[in-house]
Design a protein around this motif. Structure first.
Motif, PDB file in Angstrom:
ATOM      1  N   TYR A   1      -8.627 -20.160  11.004  1.00  0.00           N
ATOM      2  CA  TYR A   1      -9.560 -19.850   9.921  1.00  0.00           C
ATOM      3  C   TYR A   1      -9.433 -18.414   9.413  1.00  0.00           C
ATOM      4  CZ  TYR A   1     -11.873 -24.258  11.001  1.00  0.00           C
ATOM      5  OH  TYR A   1     -12.139 -25.585  11.195  1.00  0.00           O
ATOM      6  N   SER A   2      -8.497 -17.664   9.965  1.00  0.00           N
ATOM      7  CA  SER A   2      -8.313 -16.275   9.536  1.00  0.00           C
ATOM      8  C   SER A   2      -6.872 -15.875   9.809  1.00  0.00           C
ATOM      9  CB  SER A   2      -9.258 -15.351  10.310  1.00  0.00           C
ATOM     10  OG  SER A   2      -8.853 -15.236  11.670  1.00  0.00           O
ATOM     11  N   PRO A   3      -6.386 -14.848   9.104  1.00  0.00           N
ATOM     12  CA  PRO A   3      -5.002 -14.400   9.358  1.00  0.00           C
ATOM     13  C   PRO A   3      -4.804 -13.934  10.792  1.00  0.00           C
ATOM     14  CG  PRO A   3      -6.161 -12.893   7.860  1.00  0.00           C
ATOM     15  CD  PRO A   3      -7.015 -14.106   8.001  1.00  0.00           C
TER      16      PRO A   3
ATOM     17  N   GLY B   1       0.659 -24.791   5.900  1.00  0.00           N
ATOM     18  CA  GLY B   1       0.209 -23.675   5.065  1.00  0.00           C
ATOM     19  C   GLY B   1       0.379 -22.341   5.767  1.00  0.00           C
ATOM     20  N   ILE B   2       1.625 -21.980   6.125  1.00  0.00           N
ATOM     21  CA  ILE B   2       1.864 -20.766   6.894  1.00  0.00           C
ATOM     22  C   ILE B   2       1.391 -19.521   6.134  1.00  0.00           C
ATOM     23  CG2 ILE B   2       4.235 -20.463   6.045  1.00  0.00           C
ATOM     24  CD1 ILE B   2       4.955 -19.445   8.864  1.00  0.00           C
ATOM     25  N   ASN B   3       1.456 -19.560   4.806  1.00  0.00           N
ATOM     26  CA  ASN B   3       1.048 -18.397   4.020  1.00  0.00           C
ATOM     27  C   ASN B   3      -0.336 -18.584   3.388  1.00  0.00           C
ATOM     28  OD1 ASN B   3       1.974 -20.418   2.356  1.00  0.00           O
ATOM     29  ND2 ASN B   3       2.993 -19.053   0.903  1.00  0.00           N
ATOM     30  N   ALA B   4      -1.147 -19.453   3.977  1.00  0.00           N
ATOM     31  CA  ALA B   4      -2.460 -19.775   3.400  1.00  0.00           C
ATOM     32  C   ALA B   4      -3.375 -18.557   3.315  1.00  0.00           C
ATOM     33  CB  ALA B   4      -3.131 -20.867   4.232  1.00  0.00           C
ATOM     34  N   PHE B   5      -3.173 -17.578   4.190  1.00  0.00           N
ATOM     35  CA  PHE B   5      -4.066 -16.409   4.222  1.00  0.00           C
ATOM     36  C   PHE B   5      -3.479 -15.202   3.496  1.00  0.00           C
ATOM     37  CE2 PHE B   5      -4.831 -18.774   8.254  1.00  0.00           C
ATOM     38  CZ  PHE B   5      -6.101 -19.232   7.952  1.00  0.00           C
ATOM     39  N   TYR B   6      -2.425 -15.442   2.705  1.00  0.00           N
ATOM     40  CA  TYR B   6      -1.759 -14.307   2.068  1.00  0.00           C
ATOM     41  C   TYR B   6      -2.693 -13.478   1.195  1.00  0.00           C
ATOM     42  CZ  TYR B   6       0.665 -11.670  -1.455  1.00  0.00           C
ATOM     43  OH  TYR B   6       1.028 -10.669  -2.315  1.00  0.00           O
ATOM     44  N   HIS B   7      -3.451 -14.125   0.307  1.00  0.00           N
ATOM     45  CA  HIS B   7      -4.306 -13.369  -0.615  1.00  0.00           C
ATOM     46  C   HIS B   7      -5.337 -12.548   0.155  1.00  0.00           C
ATOM     47  CE1 HIS B   7      -2.523 -14.907  -4.196  1.00  0.00           C
ATOM     48  NE2 HIS B   7      -2.876 -16.165  -3.966  1.00  0.00           N
ATOM     49  N   GLN B   8      -5.863 -13.081   1.218  1.00  0.00           N
ATOM     50  CA  GLN B   8      -6.821 -12.357   2.047  1.00  0.00           C
ATOM     51  C   GLN B   8      -6.179 -11.117   2.658  1.00  0.00           C
ATOM     52  OE1 GLN B   8      -8.767 -14.925   4.846  1.00  0.00           O
ATOM     53  NE2 GLN B   8      -9.695 -13.241   5.990  1.00  0.00           N
ATOM     54  N   VAL B   9      -4.964 -11.260   3.157  1.00  0.00           N
ATOM     55  CA  VAL B   9      -4.243 -10.124   3.746  1.00  0.00           C
ATOM     56  C   VAL B   9      -3.872  -9.114   2.676  1.00  0.00           C
ATOM     57  CG1 VAL B   9      -2.098  -9.446   4.906  1.00  0.00           C
ATOM     58  CG2 VAL B   9      -3.366 -11.449   5.693  1.00  0.00           C
ATOM     59  N   SER B  10      -3.427  -9.606   1.520  1.00  0.00           N
ATOM     60  CA  SER B  10      -3.001  -8.718   0.445  1.00  0.00           C
ATOM     61  C   SER B  10      -4.154  -7.860  -0.072  1.00  0.00           C
ATOM     62  CB  SER B  10      -2.410  -9.552  -0.698  1.00  0.00           C
ATOM     63  OG  SER B  10      -1.995  -8.722  -1.757  1.00  0.00           O
ATOM     64  N   LEU B  11      -5.339  -8.439  -0.178  1.00  0.00           N
ATOM     65  CA  LEU B  11      -6.503  -7.671  -0.648  1.00  0.00           C
ATOM     66  C   LEU B  11      -6.846  -6.536   0.307  1.00  0.00           C
ATOM     67  CD1 LEU B  11      -8.875 -10.502  -1.960  1.00  0.00           C
ATOM     68  CD2 LEU B  11      -7.771  -8.711  -3.316  1.00  0.00           C
ATOM     69  N   CYS B  12      -6.623  -6.773   1.598  1.00  0.00           N
ATOM     70  CA  CYS B  12      -6.980  -5.764   2.600  1.00  0.00           C
ATOM     71  C   CYS B  12      -5.894  -4.716   2.810  1.00  0.00           C
ATOM     72  CB  CYS B  12      -7.294  -6.429   3.935  1.00  0.00           C
ATOM     73  SG  CYS B  12      -8.729  -7.515   3.907  1.00  0.00           S
ATOM     74  N   THR B  13      -4.625  -5.132   2.661  1.00  0.00           N
ATOM     75  CA  THR B  13      -3.518  -4.245   3.034  1.00  0.00           C
ATOM     76  C   THR B  13      -2.580  -3.896   1.886  1.00  0.00           C
ATOM     77  OG1 THR B  13      -2.054  -6.086   3.626  1.00  0.00           O
ATOM     78  CG2 THR B  13      -3.559  -5.267   5.344  1.00  0.00           C
ATOM     79  N   GLY B  14      -2.611  -4.676   0.795  1.00  0.00           N
ATOM     80  CA  GLY B  14      -1.671  -4.458  -0.292  1.00  0.00           C
ATOM     81  C   GLY B  14      -0.272  -4.971   0.016  1.00  0.00           C
ATOM     82  N   LEU B  15      -0.124  -5.726   1.085  1.00  0.00           N
ATOM     83  CA  LEU B  15       1.179  -6.231   1.522  1.00  0.00           C
ATOM     84  C   LEU B  15       1.702  -7.256   0.519  1.00  0.00           C
ATOM     85  CD1 LEU B  15       2.884  -5.693   4.118  1.00  0.00           C
ATOM     86  CD2 LEU B  15       1.934  -7.814   5.038  1.00  0.00           C
ATOM     87  N   TYR B  16       2.979  -7.141   0.179  1.00  0.00           N
ATOM     88  CA  TYR B  16       3.607  -8.116  -0.705  1.00  0.00           C
ATOM     89  C   TYR B  16       3.847  -9.424   0.052  1.00  0.00           C
ATOM     90  CZ  TYR B  16       4.410  -4.545  -4.250  1.00  0.00           C
ATOM     91  OH  TYR B  16       4.230  -3.577  -5.195  1.00  0.00           O
ATOM     92  N   HIS B  17       3.966 -10.511  -0.718  1.00  0.00           N
ATOM     93  CA  HIS B  17       4.104 -11.829  -0.110  1.00  0.00           C
ATOM     94  C   HIS B  17       5.325 -11.926   0.801  1.00  0.00           C
ATOM     95  CE1 HIS B  17       5.292 -16.150  -0.002  1.00  0.00           C
ATOM     96  NE2 HIS B  17       4.003 -16.304   0.216  1.00  0.00           N
TER      97      HIS B  17
END
Length: 268
Positions: A143-145, A172-188
């Motif tokens: 339920y979380s990255p 869905g291995i990348n299902a939490f990407y947007h959540q991680v990106s908002l917090c860290t700015g990490l590219y996909h």
């Protein structure tokens, strides 16, 4: 010098169940340990990837034989990282029941009339097959990255602790990407590389029968060049194959393209 634990050595040397029937009787399983799965449909349409993973789970966990009747499963334990939560255990149980019932009915019709009473698969037999198969399905709900990353880091211990696991699925291995990106700015690509690096580290030196399939959400609606690895020293160089799922036709049939082979399955 790194010392290998006894449990790790056992996990490396022990033979896990073969997945020769994963795609059916005539198509071998993936050659390499890790294989991505892509779907050409629109983002949010999960019916085909969900059906494909359900197909893989059923084919893997069902028994090879039961009371002399060919079930044609792999009798393997399946570990599912359920990141997008589209695969439900009750739906999986219903699909297993449907398949076992069909096998039982076909077997019954193939028997001479005088043998049907004694050699048929009873409803009790069918339930035992389904129950034992479900026991071979392990589901980790993410339920979380952080939950996903910790699970991937712990994968080696889980595999060493259960030598019957031959198939690992990540829905869905990348299902939490947007959540991680908002917090860290990490590219996909960087985020996906991090997850796959953890994954490949966790399965180093595992038995060759272990296979991992992961479904990747197409967030950007374009061809992904992430897998164009050219350096053999790249940690992810071993990801050489892919499975592509087509959109379903009006009858619900979709095509699985893998290694120049085309298979047809029906949505569940």
């Amino acid at each position: 010098m790194n010392c290998e634990s006894g449990l790790s050595l056992l996990g490396r040397l022990s033979v896990r169940p073969s997945l020769n029937h994963l795609f059916g009787e005539s198509v071998p399983p993936p050659q390499f340990p890790v294989t991505p799965v892509f779907y050409s449909g629109v983002l949010g349409d999960s019916s085909v990837p969900e059906s494909f993973f359900m197909e893989m789970i059923c084919n893997a966990c069902l028994p090879i034989l039961y009371r002399g009747v060919q079930i044609n499963g792999c009798e393997s334990t399946v570990l599912l990282f359920n990141c997008d939560h589209h695969i439900k255990s009750d739906v999986l149980g219903g699909e297993l029941q449907r398949r076992v019932k069909n096998i039982s009915e076909n077997h019954f019709r193939s028997l001479p009339k005088e043998e049907r009473k004694t050699k048929r698969l009873t409803s009790s037999d069918q339930w035992k097959i389904v129950k034992k198969s479900l026991e071979r399905v392990l589901i980790m709900e993410a339920y979380s990255p952080n939950t996903l990353e910790v699970g991937l880091i712990s994968l080696k211990n889980m595999l060493n602790g259960n030598l019957n696991i031959s198939l690992v699925l990540i829905s869905g291995i990348n299902a939490f990407y947007h959540q991680v990106s908002l917090c860290t700015g990490l590219y996909h690509n960087a985020y996906l590389r991090r997850l796959l690096s953890i994954l490949t580290d966790s399965i180093q030196n595992m038995n060759e029968n272990l296979k991992i399939l992961y479904y990747q959400l197409n967030f950007f609606n374009k061809t992904d060049n992430f897998y164009n690895f050219s350096n053999p020293r790249d940690k992810l160089y071993g990801i050489k194959e892919k499975i592509t799922l087509s959109k379903p036709n009006p009858a619900g049939v979709y095509t699985v393209t893998y290694n120049n082979t085309h298979l047809e399955f029906r949505t569940i």
